[in-house]
Design an enzyme around this catalytic site. Structure first.
Site, PDB file in Angstrom:
ATOM      1  N   ASP A 206       0.739  -1.336  -0.131  1.00 19.98           N
ATOM      2  CA  ASP A 206      -0.017   0.029  -0.035  1.00 19.98           C
ATOM      3  C   ASP A 206       0.862   1.357  -0.039  1.00 19.98           C
ATOM      4  O   ASP A 206       0.386   2.268   0.334  1.00 19.98           O
ATOM      5  CB  ASP A 206      -0.891   0.129   1.270  1.00 19.98           C
ATOM      6  CG  ASP A 206      -0.033  -0.165   2.538  1.00 19.98           C
ATOM      7  OD1 ASP A 206       1.155  -0.045   2.386  1.00 19.98           O
ATOM      8  OD2 ASP A 206      -0.518   0.040   3.546  1.00 19.98           O
TER       9      ASP A 206
ATOM     10  N   GLU B 112      -0.172  -9.046  -1.175  1.00 19.15           N
ATOM     11  CA  GLU B 112      -0.696  -8.560   0.088  1.00 19.15           C
ATOM     12  C   GLU B 112      -1.870  -7.463  -0.355  1.00 19.15           C
ATOM     13  O   GLU B 112      -2.009  -6.453   0.139  1.00 19.15           O
ATOM     14  CB  GLU B 112       0.326  -7.566   1.057  1.00 19.15           C
ATOM     15  CG  GLU B 112      -0.517  -7.676   2.711  1.00 19.15           C
ATOM     16  CD  GLU B 112       0.478  -6.748   3.364  1.00 19.15           C
ATOM     17  OE1 GLU B 112       0.443  -5.382   2.768  1.00 19.15           O
ATOM     18  OE2 GLU B 112       1.290  -7.352   4.282  1.00 19.15           O
TER      19      GLU B 112
ATOM     20  N   GLU C 108      -2.311   5.264   2.723  1.00 15.52           N
ATOM     21  CA  GLU C 108      -2.061   3.895   2.279  1.00 15.52           C
ATOM     22  C   GLU C 108      -3.591   2.993   1.832  1.00 15.52           C
ATOM     23  O   GLU C 108      -3.672   2.340   0.986  1.00 15.52           O
ATOM     24  CB  GLU C 108      -1.586   3.091   3.299  1.00 15.52           C
ATOM     25  CG  GLU C 108       0.060   3.361   3.538  1.00 15.52           C
ATOM     26  CD  GLU C 108       0.147   4.468   4.768  1.00 15.52           C
ATOM     27  OE1 GLU C 108      -0.999   5.226   5.149  1.00 15.52           O
ATOM     28  OE2 GLU C 108       1.285   4.988   4.873  1.00 15.52           O
TER      29      GLU C 108
ATOM     30  N   HIS D 185       5.295   5.540  12.921  1.00 16.08           N
ATOM     31  CA  HIS D 185       5.788   6.280  11.926  1.00 16.08           C
ATOM     32  C   HIS D 185       4.251   6.714  11.136  1.00 16.08           C
ATOM     33  O   HIS D 185       4.619   7.387  10.232  1.00 16.08           O
ATOM     34  CB  HIS D 185       6.547   5.479  11.088  1.00 16.08           C
ATOM     35  CG  HIS D 185       6.007   4.475  10.166  1.00 16.08           C
ATOM     36  ND1 HIS D 185       4.925   4.290   8.998  1.00 16.08           N
ATOM     37  CD2 HIS D 185       5.636   3.026  10.384  1.00 16.08           C
ATOM     38  CE1 HIS D 185       4.472   3.254   8.839  1.00 16.08           C
ATOM     39  NE2 HIS D 185       5.037   2.436   9.615  1.00 16.08           N
TER      40      HIS D 185
ATOM     41  N   ARG E 212       1.506   8.542   9.430  1.00 10.63           N
ATOM     42  CA  ARG E 212       1.164   9.773   9.105  1.00 10.63           C
ATOM     43  C   ARG E 212       0.099  10.536   9.941  1.00 10.63           C
ATOM     44  O   ARG E 212      -0.218  11.842  10.405  1.00 10.63           O
ATOM     45  CB  ARG E 212       0.898  10.349   7.917  1.00 10.63           C
ATOM     46  CG  ARG E 212       1.945  10.433   6.651  1.00 10.63           C
ATOM     47  CD  ARG E 212       1.669  10.595   5.443  1.00 10.63           C
ATOM     48  NE  ARG E 212       2.510  11.127   4.536  1.00 10.63           N
ATOM     49  CZ  ARG E 212       3.792  10.642   4.060  1.00 10.63           C
ATOM     50  NH1 ARG E 212       4.030   9.427   4.373  1.00 10.63           N
ATOM     51  NH2 ARG E 212       4.612  11.517   3.349  1.00 10.63           N
TER      52      ARG E 212
ATOM     53  N   HIS F  41      12.065   5.590  13.679  1.00 12.50           N
ATOM     54  CA  HIS F  41      11.850   5.863  12.319  1.00 12.50           C
ATOM     55  C   HIS F  41      12.591   7.170  11.860  1.00 12.50           C
ATOM     56  O   HIS F  41      12.715   8.165  12.545  1.00 12.50           O
ATOM     57  CB  HIS F  41      10.637   5.729  11.897  1.00 12.50           C
ATOM     58  CG  HIS F  41      10.170   5.716  10.525  1.00 12.50           C
ATOM     59  ND1 HIS F  41      10.475   6.611   9.631  1.00 12.50           N
ATOM     60  CD2 HIS F  41       9.497   4.713   9.840  1.00 12.50           C
ATOM     61  CE1 HIS F  41      10.000   6.226   8.276  1.00 12.50           C
ATOM     62  NE2 HIS F  41       9.815   5.044   8.512  1.00 12.50           N
TER      63      HIS F  41
HETATM   64  C1  UD1 Z   1       6.513   5.077   4.207  1.00 10.25           C
HETATM   65  C2  UD1 Z   1       5.147   4.603   3.581  1.00 10.25           C
HETATM   66  C3  UD1 Z   1       4.215   3.940   4.334  1.00 10.25           C
HETATM   67  C4  UD1 Z   1       5.080   2.754   5.045  1.00 10.25           C
HETATM   68  C5  UD1 Z   1       6.465   3.098   5.733  1.00 10.25           C
HETATM   69  C6  UD1 Z   1       7.164   2.064   6.089  1.00 10.25           C
HETATM   70  C7  UD1 Z   1       4.124   6.132   1.790  1.00 10.25           C
HETATM   71  C8  UD1 Z   1       3.341   7.522   1.471  1.00 10.25           C
HETATM   72  N1  UD1 Z   1       4.489   5.859   3.052  1.00 10.25           N
HETATM   73  O1  UD1 Z   1       6.216   5.776   5.011  1.00 10.25           O
HETATM   74  O2  UD1 Z   1       3.121   3.540   3.764  1.00 10.25           O
HETATM   75  O3  UD1 Z   1       4.141   2.105   6.036  1.00 10.25           O
HETATM   76  O4  UD1 Z   1       7.100   3.937   4.644  1.00 10.25           O
HETATM   77  O5  UD1 Z   1       8.265   2.579   7.084  1.00 10.25           O
HETATM   78  O6  UD1 Z   1       4.080   5.313   0.916  1.00 10.25           O
HETATM   79  N2  UD1 Z   1      13.651   8.479   5.550  1.00 10.25           N
HETATM   80  C9  UD1 Z   1      15.206   8.618   5.584  1.00 10.25           C
HETATM   81  N3  UD1 Z   1      15.799   7.273   5.292  1.00 10.25           N
HETATM   82  C10 UD1 Z   1      15.025   6.128   5.099  1.00 10.25           C
HETATM   83  C11 UD1 Z   1      13.778   6.247   5.054  1.00 10.25           C
HETATM   84  C12 UD1 Z   1      12.959   7.374   5.198  1.00 10.25           C
HETATM   85  O7  UD1 Z   1      15.816   9.498   5.816  1.00 10.25           O
HETATM   86  O8  UD1 Z   1      15.569   5.138   4.743  1.00 10.25           O
HETATM   87  C13 UD1 Z   1      12.955   9.682   5.830  1.00 10.25           C
HETATM   88  C14 UD1 Z   1      13.477  10.552   4.789  1.00 10.25           C
HETATM   89  O9  UD1 Z   1      13.447  12.082   5.173  1.00 10.25           O
HETATM   90  C15 UD1 Z   1      12.126  10.558   3.887  1.00 10.25           C
HETATM   91  C16 UD1 Z   1      11.054  10.466   4.883  1.00 10.25           C
HETATM   92  O10 UD1 Z   1      11.704   9.747   6.067  1.00 10.25           O
HETATM   93  O11 UD1 Z   1      12.031  11.697   2.856  1.00 10.25           O
HETATM   94  C17 UD1 Z   1       9.656  10.175   4.716  1.00 10.25           C
HETATM   95  O12 UD1 Z   1       9.749   8.701   3.887  1.00 10.25           O
HETATM   96  P1  UD1 Z   1       8.415   8.248   3.005  1.00 10.25           P
HETATM   97  O13 UD1 Z   1       8.843   6.889   2.390  1.00 10.25           O
HETATM   98  O14 UD1 Z   1       7.899   9.227   2.326  1.00 10.25           O
HETATM   99  O15 UD1 Z   1       7.513   8.026   4.170  1.00 10.25           O
HETATM  100  P2  UD1 Z   1       7.425   7.210   5.410  1.00 10.25           P
HETATM  101  O16 UD1 Z   1       6.871   7.686   6.704  1.00 10.25           O
HETATM  102  O17 UD1 Z   1       8.876   6.348   5.594  1.00 10.25           O
HETATM  103  N1  UDP Z   2      11.657  -3.281  11.465  1.00  6.09           N
HETATM  104  C1  UDP Z   2      13.002  -3.757  11.049  1.00  6.09           C
HETATM  105  N2  UDP Z   2      13.941  -2.516  12.077  1.00  6.09           N
HETATM  106  C2  UDP Z   2      13.225  -1.671  12.785  1.00  6.09           C
HETATM  107  C3  UDP Z   2      11.881  -1.492  13.021  1.00  6.09           C
HETATM  108  C4  UDP Z   2      11.242  -2.519  12.264  1.00  6.09           C
HETATM  109  O1  UDP Z   2      13.466  -4.043  10.422  1.00  6.09           O
HETATM  110  O2  UDP Z   2      14.022  -0.955  13.561  1.00  6.09           O
HETATM  111  C5  UDP Z   2      10.753  -4.290  10.531  1.00  6.09           C
HETATM  112  C6  UDP Z   2       9.524  -5.227  11.200  1.00  6.09           C
HETATM  113  O3  UDP Z   2      10.114  -6.376  11.915  1.00  6.09           O
HETATM  114  C7  UDP Z   2       8.731  -5.106  10.206  1.00  6.09           C
HETATM  115  C8  UDP Z   2       8.840  -4.029   9.388  1.00  6.09           C
HETATM  116  O4  UDP Z   2      10.109  -3.541   9.474  1.00  6.09           O
HETATM  117  O5  UDP Z   2       8.920  -6.463   9.350  1.00  6.09           O
HETATM  118  C9  UDP Z   2       7.828  -3.023   9.554  1.00  6.09           C
HETATM  119  O6  UDP Z   2       8.133  -1.839   8.926  1.00  6.09           O
HETATM  120  P1  UDP Z   2       7.260  -0.329   9.201  1.00  6.09           P
HETATM  121  O7  UDP Z   2       6.880  -0.370  10.490  1.00  6.09           O
HETATM  122  O8  UDP Z   2       8.419   0.738   8.810  1.00  6.09           O
HETATM  123  O9  UDP Z   2       6.307  -0.304   7.886  1.00  6.09           O
HETATM  124  P2  UDP Z   2       4.644  -0.829   8.249  1.00  6.09           P
HETATM  125  O10 UDP Z   2       4.641  -2.508   8.475  1.00  6.09           O
HETATM  126  O11 UDP Z   2       3.969  -0.331   9.210  1.00  6.09           O
HETATM  127  O12 UDP Z   2       4.386  -0.496   6.598  1.00  6.09           O
END
Ligand code: UD1
Ligand code: UDP
Length: 374
Positions: free
Chosen positions: A99, A121, A135, A215, A217, A247
């Site tokens: 998603d 999924e 999502e 994490h 939104r 996160h």
């Molecule tokens: C995203 C997904 C969410 C998912 C989550 C898992 C969307 C809109 N959101 O949210 O569905 O559940 O990932 O974790 O698709 N950042 C870093 N390094 C990283 C990752 C993120 O610095 O490796 C920071 C960056 O500033 C980036 C921000 O996090 O711009 C947001 O990342 P983004 O993927 O847009 O949103 P998430 O909150 O991570």
């Molecule tokens: N996870 C990880 N490192 C962490 C926290 C979570 O590898 O420090 C793993 C966790 O076991 C799960 C996945 O990341 O498999 C969940 O990711 P996240 O919570 O970012 O996204 P969501 O599942 O809510 O989309």
């Protein structure tokens, strides 16, 4: 006979974890499938941790992540960049997961290119456009575009049928997160890294470990403030320690470090590699999270979950004991204290059967793909 070209696409940490077993399984059949991985790198560091652990080498890396990216620019750069990959590589099937914005934007491009879209999924729903945001809509739109739907549970299949998706295109497989967890637990035997050793040092054997992640939104702003205030109070209880891998989203980092930085019994750490996080889940007494994937993993490890959401697209978790606590300080606090003080309730919630699968989802996915070839 020409091999079928399979392009597996993902961009964030959870997609990578849940697609890693799919990649590994396709790679077992090189005579039938030409399998390539495209990472959009919507996440960077958190994605690379997973690629490294599962030893996946992407054929295409779009390297799109920008600090504090927004949905408009992320969506448009995904479409602009992924369209070039589908147009040049011309896959027969594009596999997407779940998603995220990567999922929706890349499935749309795949549809435009004429490739068949396989959605892993598929079918989870709240039918609430604002939760989870964005999502729920990403998943619904991907469902409209997809040709093949791999639903993790029967309930997810039924959701798709309610939307008039052709029943012959829906396959119940279990969730690949359980396959990933099994791969990880196997690898964890006789495993050590500097990261694991340093995390081991954080865990006090005489305290109950509360593991936290967050994490969503929907929780940005006031939600995260309340969550952190609750954790601050929980950490003051004797025999409790909180470990929170934070996160990397700046909207999460800021309130968490401001409110919980330097608090006794709270360890704020960098996101952990998957294998070390799984190890830490195994050490925990209780998990407080808003994550989708963690809710699905925790029952396999016998760990109760307090879920910091108002609604869930995983009703199976709630029916099996996950407790919805939203992001209100008092509710989080009261439910945590109840699980710390009521051994019977704790015991009941730690011994539930995992409703999300048996670890054989990828076998079913590949069998389905092979049958499409006949
Ligand atoms: C995203 C997904 C969410 C998912 C989550 C898992 C969307 C809109 N959101 O949210 O569905 O559940 O990932 O974790 O698709 N950042 C870093 N390094 C990283 C990752 C993120 O610095 O490796 C920071 C960056 O500033 C980036 C921000 O996090 O711009 C947001 O990342 P983004 O993927 O847009 O949103 P998430 O909150 O991570
Ligand atoms: N996870 C990880 N490192 C962490 C926290 C979570 O590898 O420090 C793993 C966790 O076991 C799960 C996945 O990341 O498999 C969940 O990711 P996240 O919570 O970012 O996204 P969501 O599942 O809510 O989309």
């Amino acid at each position: 006979m020409a091999k079928t070209k399979i392009l597996i696409v993902f961009g964030t940490r959870p997609e990578a974890i849940k697609m890693a077993p799919v990649v590994k399984e396709f790679q077992k059949y090189p005579d039938e499938f030409e399998t390539k991985v495209c990472v959009t790198a919507q996440h960077r560091e958190m994605l690379d941790q997973v690629l490294e652990f599962f030893e996946i080498e992407p054929g295409f890396d779009l390297d799109l992540m920008k600090p504090n990216q927004n949905l408009y620019s992320l969506t448009s750069s995904l479409i602009e960049n992924f369209s070039k990959v589908v147009e040049s590589y011309k896959p027969d099937y594009v596999y997407v997961h779940g998603d995220t914005t990567t999922t929706f934007a890349t499935s749309l491009c795949a549809f435009y290119s004429g490739a068949k879209v396989c959605h892993v999924e598929a079918g989870l729903r709240t039918w609430n456009k604002k939760a989870p945001f964005p999502e729920e809509i990403n998943r619904q739109l991907t469902g409209r575009v997809a040709d093949i739907h791999f639903a993790p549970t029967q309930q997810a299949k039924e959701n798709l049928l309610k939307e008039n998706i052709d029943e012959n295109s829906v396959f119940v497989t279990g969730n690949t997160v359980i396959d990933a967890l099994h791969l990880c637990l196997d690898k964890l035997e006789n495993y050590t890294t500097d990261e694991l050793e340093s995390v081991k040092k954080l865990v006090y054997p005489d305290k109950k470990l509360i593991l936290v992640t967050g994490h969503r939104r929907e929780n940005f702003g006031e939600g995260f403030i309340q969550i952190c205030e609750a954790l601050k109070e929980i950490a003051q209880h004797e025999n409790v320690q909180v470990i929170y891998p934070v996160h990397l989203n700046p909207n999460v980092q800021k309130p968490v470090y401001e409110i919980l930085g330097g608090i006794d019994n709270v360890s704020l750490i960098e996101p952990l590699s998957y294998e070390v996080f799984v190890w830490l889940m195994n050490q925990s007494y209780l998990i407080i999270t808003d994550s989708g994937g963690i809710q699905e993993e925790a029952p396999s490890l016998g760990k109760p979950v307090l879920l910091m959401r108002e609604v869930s697209e995983r009703p199976e978790a709630i029916e099996s004991g996950t407790i919805l606590v939203g992001s209100k300080k008092e509710v989080i606090l009261n439910e945590t204290l109840s699980l710390l003080k009521d051994p019977d309730r704790y015991q009941k919630l730690s011994s539930i059967k995992n409703p999300f699968g048996d670890g054989k989802a990828v076998t079913r996915i590949i069998e389905t793909q092979k049958a499409l070839e006949d």
